[in-house]
Design a protein around this motif. Structure first.
Motif, mmCIF file in Angstrom:
data_model
loop_
_atom_site.group_PDB
_atom_site.id
_atom_site.type_symbol
_atom_site.label_atom_id
_atom_site.label_comp_id
_atom_site.label_asym_id
_atom_site.label_seq_id
_atom_site.Cartn_x
_atom_site.Cartn_y
_atom_site.Cartn_z
ATOM 1 N N LYS A 22 0.830 -1.208 0.000
ATOM 2 C CA LYS A 22 0.000 0.000 0.000
ATOM 3 C C LYS A 22 0.863 1.255 0.000
ATOM 4 O O LYS A 22 1.986 1.248 0.523
ATOM 5 C CB LYS A 22 -0.911 -0.005 1.224
ATOM 6 C CG LYS A 22 -1.910 -1.150 1.242
ATOM 7 C CD LYS A 22 -2.739 -1.124 2.505
ATOM 8 C CE LYS A 22 -3.731 -2.291 2.545
ATOM 9 N NZ LYS A 22 -4.511 -2.300 3.807
ATOM 10 N N SER A 47 0.698 3.687 1.884
ATOM 11 C CA SER A 47 1.021 4.070 3.266
ATOM 12 C C SER A 47 2.335 3.460 3.738
ATOM 13 O O SER A 47 2.959 3.950 4.687
ATOM 14 C CB SER A 47 -0.116 3.646 4.204
ATOM 15 O OG SER A 47 -0.349 2.251 4.121
ATOM 16 N N THR A 48 2.773 2.386 3.067
ATOM 17 C CA THR A 48 4.049 1.746 3.413
ATOM 18 C C THR A 48 5.219 2.672 3.113
ATOM 19 O O THR A 48 6.286 2.557 3.729
ATOM 20 C CB THR A 48 4.224 0.436 2.607
ATOM 21 O OG1 THR A 48 3.057 -0.372 2.768
ATOM 22 C CG2 THR A 48 5.439 -0.351 3.074
ATOM 23 N N GLN A 86 7.092 4.388 5.979
ATOM 24 C CA GLN A 86 7.568 3.571 7.088
ATOM 25 C C GLN A 86 9.073 3.321 6.944
ATOM 26 O O GLN A 86 9.662 3.519 5.869
ATOM 27 C CB GLN A 86 6.817 2.244 7.133
ATOM 28 C CG GLN A 86 5.357 2.368 7.510
ATOM 29 C CD GLN A 86 4.673 1.015 7.610
ATOM 30 O OE1 GLN A 86 4.162 0.488 6.644
ATOM 31 N NE2 GLN A 86 4.666 0.455 8.814
#
Length: 248
Positions: free
Chosen positions: A126, A128-129, A132
């Protein structure tokens, strides 16, 4: 596309490559198999120029790899490293875009990030990764980030070094399927080194077995099981008895 003729490499008295002859056709997926310590990694590093052979020649499109501009030469390659080899201090998207952000053809940061997120999507991660850190990801996710980085610059040739090491059977299957899809989709030339037979069967067009510093057998993956070579048969079936001596 890649051809090795009589490639030899020794480290002191340890003769690792003893005259390797190998051809990798353009747009195909070649998998090199063999036990631990048989020289698979040295073979890969020799093609990349990280190890200089003692004898023999390695050519890319007919040109000796030692006589090409290093930056131009390496720009044609992508690499998925065995341990992931992600930079702990960089965010995931910065790892994926590492090559895109550097060199004479470096892209603006926002453009590089956009490409990185698209490549992360391609390997099933995703957006959103992207922000990270590698330490926040599972082993399978880290491997997929490494795969996204390998394809970020649209390379012509991709090397996969033990792509499923340390992964459970399900995640290994996911990675193998992704590799196969991406290689076919990109029309890339691929070389994988592994001792995982599930990877071999999933991603290989052709197979070469390296043993005792030489290529024992090479041919289409579909012909591997019917081949008569006893070394190959012992290896692919994991038999304890056979011409390959095991360390006891």
């Amino acid at each position: 596309m890649i051809e090795l003729l009589g490639v030899q490499k020794s480290f002191g008295h340890n003769h690792v490559l003893r005259g390797v002859d190998l051809k990798i056709a353009r747009g195909t997926s070649m998998v090199v198999i063999g036990g631990s310590g048989t020289g698979k990694s040295v073979l890969l590093k020799s093609i990349l120029g990280l190890v200089v052979p003692d004898a023999g020649t390695i050519t890319l499109d007919g040109t000796d790899v030692t006589k090409t501009d290093r930056d131009t030469f390496l720009a044609r390659f992508g690499m998925l490293f065995q341990g992931g080899a992600l930079f702990d201090s960089l965010k995931v998207w910065e790892n994926v875009a590492f090559r895109l952000l550097r060199g004479a053809k470096a892209l603006p940061k926002d453009q590089a990030r956009e490409i990185a997120i698209e490549k992360l999507r391609r390997v099933g991660l995703k957006p959103s990764t992207a922000d990270q850190l590698p330490a926040e990801l599972s082993g399978g996710m880290q491997k997929r980030v490494g795969l996204a980085r390998a394809i970020a610059a649209e390379p012509e040739i991709i090397f996969f070094d033990e792509p499923t090491t340390g992964l459970d059977p399900i995640m290994s299957g996911v990675i193998n399927a992704l590799i196969r899809e991406i290689v076919v989709e990109m029309g890339a030339t691929a070389m994988t080194i592994t001792h995982d037979m599930s990877s071999v069967r999933a991603i290989a067009d052709t197979v070469a077995m390296l043993h005792d510093g030489k290529i024992r057998w090479t041919g289409p993956a579909a012909e591997m099981d019917a081949a008569s070579d006893p070394y190959l048969q012992q290896f692919i079936h994991g038999r304890a008895e056979g011409p390959i001596e095991s360390v006891r």
